[in-house]
Design a protein around this motif. Structure first.
Motif, short mmCIF file in Angstrom:
data_model
loop_
_atom_site.label_atom_id
_atom_site.label_comp_id
_atom_site.label_asym_id
_atom_site.label_seq_id
_atom_site.Cartn_x
_atom_site.Cartn_y
_atom_site.Cartn_z
N UNK A 49 0.84 -1.20 0.00
CA UNK A 49 0.00 0.00 0.00
C UNK A 49 0.87 1.25 0.00
N UNK A 50 0.43 2.27 -0.72
CA UNK A 50 1.22 3.49 -0.81
C UNK A 50 0.31 4.72 -0.83
N UNK A 51 0.90 5.87 -0.56
CA UNK A 51 0.17 7.12 -0.62
C UNK A 51 0.06 7.55 -2.08
N UNK A 52 -1.15 7.81 -2.53
CA UNK A 52 -1.38 8.11 -3.95
C UNK A 52 -0.71 9.41 -4.38
N UNK A 53 -0.53 10.34 -3.47
CA UNK A 53 0.07 11.64 -3.82
C UNK A 53 1.60 11.58 -3.83
N UNK A 54 2.18 11.07 -2.74
CA UNK A 54 3.63 11.07 -2.61
C UNK A 54 4.29 9.83 -3.22
N UNK A 55 3.51 8.76 -3.35
CA UNK A 55 4.06 7.50 -3.85
C UNK A 55 4.79 6.72 -2.79
N UNK A 56 4.88 7.26 -1.60
CA UNK A 56 5.61 6.61 -0.52
C UNK A 56 4.83 5.41 0.01
N UNK A 57 5.52 4.29 0.18
CA UNK A 57 4.86 3.09 0.70
C UNK A 57 4.65 3.21 2.20
N UNK A 58 3.51 2.68 2.67
CA UNK A 58 3.27 2.61 4.11
C UNK A 58 4.09 1.45 4.66
N UNK A 59 4.32 1.46 5.96
CA UNK A 59 5.16 0.42 6.56
C UNK A 59 4.56 -0.06 7.86
N UNK A 60 5.20 -1.09 8.43
CA UNK A 60 4.80 -1.60 9.73
C UNK A 60 3.36 -2.06 9.80
N UNK A 61 2.72 -1.75 10.93
CA UNK A 61 1.36 -2.21 11.17
C UNK A 61 0.38 -1.66 10.14
N UNK A 62 0.68 -0.50 9.56
CA UNK A 62 -0.23 0.10 8.57
C UNK A 62 -0.37 -0.75 7.32
N UNK A 63 0.66 -1.55 7.00
CA UNK A 63 0.55 -2.45 5.85
C UNK A 63 -0.57 -3.46 6.10
N UNK A 64 -0.58 -4.05 7.30
CA UNK A 64 -1.61 -5.05 7.61
C UNK A 64 -3.00 -4.41 7.67
N UNK A 65 -3.08 -3.21 8.24
CA UNK A 65 -4.37 -2.52 8.34
C UNK A 65 -4.93 -2.23 6.94
N UNK A 66 -4.10 -1.71 6.06
CA UNK A 66 -4.57 -1.32 4.73
C UNK A 66 -4.82 -2.53 3.84
#
Length: 294
Positions: A41-58
């Protein structure tokens, strides 16, 4: 703030525990139930990938709501991009961990010529999938395309070469030896599906990143101990995060460890947060090896 922080830890942990009790692994399920491409999963604006627990949440939110993309953005970002979140859409709550220094503590530490003590905090904020928005530019809405599996496999080969890890191919077991610092993986012919050799290699390399000369995780736990279960949890997710980054669909390698993970998560509501954070660091370490060779 304390109650707010604790409730967020508890809320996410209970959600993960419920998934595991139902026989679903949050780092595997998305590729069975969602039409979304295999990706992080990544932020659509910045392109930066999410990490840690946010990966599982998303990933979990993508499965539950059947999103076709793993691109996310805040309400304000949707407006900045020229679009908007559709009326009635419910966002997904993710979290941001950081530390701050109390002003009084900083002044006292400075007068005593020492480092100031920092306090951890966890904030929650809400993001929306691009599928929940209207009026966004086509570049943000376009479907993500999975990597060519052959290229993805070549990428793992590149990681193994560039890492400098002592990878020994042969025998009938896959494992990492912390004492001797080497990875053992059976020959590819021993696997029913050749791609599983790469998934397994990434799992063991996930352990390899934890050596004291690299990321320095606690790998002293004996089989059956809580410390052993925590390290296996890190390696499992590290492999899944690396696989998804390379376009390889993650799968379960050690389903029998679920029973060992549950007591760890029930005993410590922060355990899954720590494990997911460590897994992101391990996956990033491996992926950076491949990028350095590219």
């Amino acid at each position: 703030m304390k109650d707010h922080r604790q409730s967020l830890y508890a809320e996410v942990t209970q959600r993960i525990i419920a998934e595991l009790e139902a026989g679903r692994l949050p780092w595997v399920q998305p590729w069975d139930a969602s039409q979304c491409a295999c990706t992080m999963p990544s932020n659509a604006m910045s392109g930066r990938s999410y990490s840690g627990i946010n990966v599982l949440i998303l990933w979990g939110a993508g499965v539950e709501q059947g999103f076709t993309s793993q691109r996310w953005l805040t309400y304000r970002q949707a407006e900045q991009a020229g679009g908007h979140v559709r009326r009635g859409e419910k966002g997904t709550v993710i979290c941001y961990a950081d530390r701050f220094t109390l002003r009084d503590g900083a002044d006292k530490a400075q007068s005593e010529d020492r480092e100031a003590r920092t306090v951890a905090f966890l904030n929650r904020f809400t993001v929306f999938n691009v599928d929940q928005c209207e009026g966004l530019p086509e570049a943000l809405k376009s479907l993500q395309v999975s990597a060519d599996p052959i290229v993805a496999v070549e990428a793992v080969d590149a990681i193994i070469r560039a890492s400098g890890a002592d990878v020994r191919i042969g025998g009938g077991e896959a494992y990492y030896s912390p004492v001797q610092d080497y990875v053992a993986v059976p020959p590819q012919a021993a696997f029913h599906e050749p791609i599983n050799w790469y998934r397994t290699a990434l799992h063991e390399l996930g352990h390899w990143t934890g050596h004291t000369s690299r990321l320095g995780r606690d790998q002293s736990g004996k089989f059956g101990s809580a410390a052993y279960a925590r390290e296996e949890l890190v390696a499992e997710m590290a492999s899944a995060f690396a696989c998804a980054s390379l376009g390889i669909v993650p799968t379960v390698r050690h389903a029998d460890y679920v029973g060992a993970w549950l007591p760890v998560l029930r005993a410590d509501e922060k355990a899954i947060f720590r494990a997911a954070s460590a897994a992101s660091k391990a996956a990033d370490f491996l992926l950076s090896c491949g990028e350095a060779q590219a």
